[in-house]
Design an enzyme around this catalytic site. Sequence first.
Site, PDB file in Angstrom:
ATOM      1  N   GLN A 202       0.842  -1.279  -0.041  1.00 47.67           N
ATOM      2  CA  GLN A 202      -0.051   0.065  -0.048  1.00 47.67           C
ATOM      3  C   GLN A 202       0.838   1.315  -0.053  1.00 47.67           C
ATOM      4  OE1 GLN A 202      -3.406  -0.204  -0.719  1.00 47.67           O
ATOM      5  NE2 GLN A 202      -3.244   2.087  -1.060  1.00 47.67           N
TER       6      GLN A 202
ATOM      7  N   ASP B 221      10.472  -2.643  -8.540  1.00 46.92           N
ATOM      8  CA  ASP B 221      10.998  -3.279  -7.488  1.00 46.92           C
ATOM      9  C   ASP B 221      12.018  -2.411  -6.996  1.00 46.92           C
ATOM     10  OD1 ASP B 221      11.138  -5.558  -5.751  1.00 46.92           O
ATOM     11  OD2 ASP B 221      13.321  -5.976  -6.414  1.00 46.92           O
TER      12      ASP B 221
ATOM     13  N   ARG C 211      11.185   6.686  -6.839  1.00 51.68           N
ATOM     14  CA  ARG C 211      10.248   6.216  -7.773  1.00 51.68           C
ATOM     15  C   ARG C 211       9.756   7.307  -8.709  1.00 51.68           C
ATOM     16  NH1 ARG C 211       7.813   3.974  -3.773  1.00 51.68           N
ATOM     17  NH2 ARG C 211       8.648   1.980  -4.445  1.00 51.68           N
TER      18      ARG C 211
END
EC number: 3.6.1.66
Length: 195
Positions: free
Chosen positions: A11, A68, A178
Amino acid sequence: MKEIVIASNNQGKINDFKVIFPDYHVIGISELILDFDVEETGSTFEENAILKSEAAAKALNKTVIADDSGLEVFALNGEPGIYSARYAGENKSDEANIEKLLNKLGNTTDRRAQFVCVISMSGPDMETKVFKGTVSGEIADGKYGENGFGYDPIFYVPKLDRTMAQLSKEQKGQISHRRNAINLLEAYLAGDQNV
């Protein structure tokens, strides 16, 4: 509203994608497939991201994004690396992982580290594409901040004089590993085939 399917049950990662893609309806794979789980048998972030995105794309017959990611500490030869989520053992908490890392690092003066994120995009009629982002920092001497997840409380970003956990979701969303990988994904989607 366009939809993005994320092949993750984490999450925290899904929330990161929601902040980074506010104009999209971001869906975690568990909303579409119960008990979706891919064994991460790869030896690199890239291999594990590809395993997840290709399995999810095949199961759903649609384009899927997987990532990942993890922490690499230079003085520990890249540990915890691909084992970041389970560094202290299977089903251990973020707290246990942080404690193990800080204990293993001890009084080491070289505290350089980087967060790494590899995003892969797979679909039924496309070749899998891979995008890698990093953010450099240092391991703090303890935990600071209340935001984020994982190793965020001990990952210090010198240029901001804060740990990732001391940043707002929006601040983290602008500088994270990210975010950097997603910048490359967005450039590719916008037509820059040189990414």
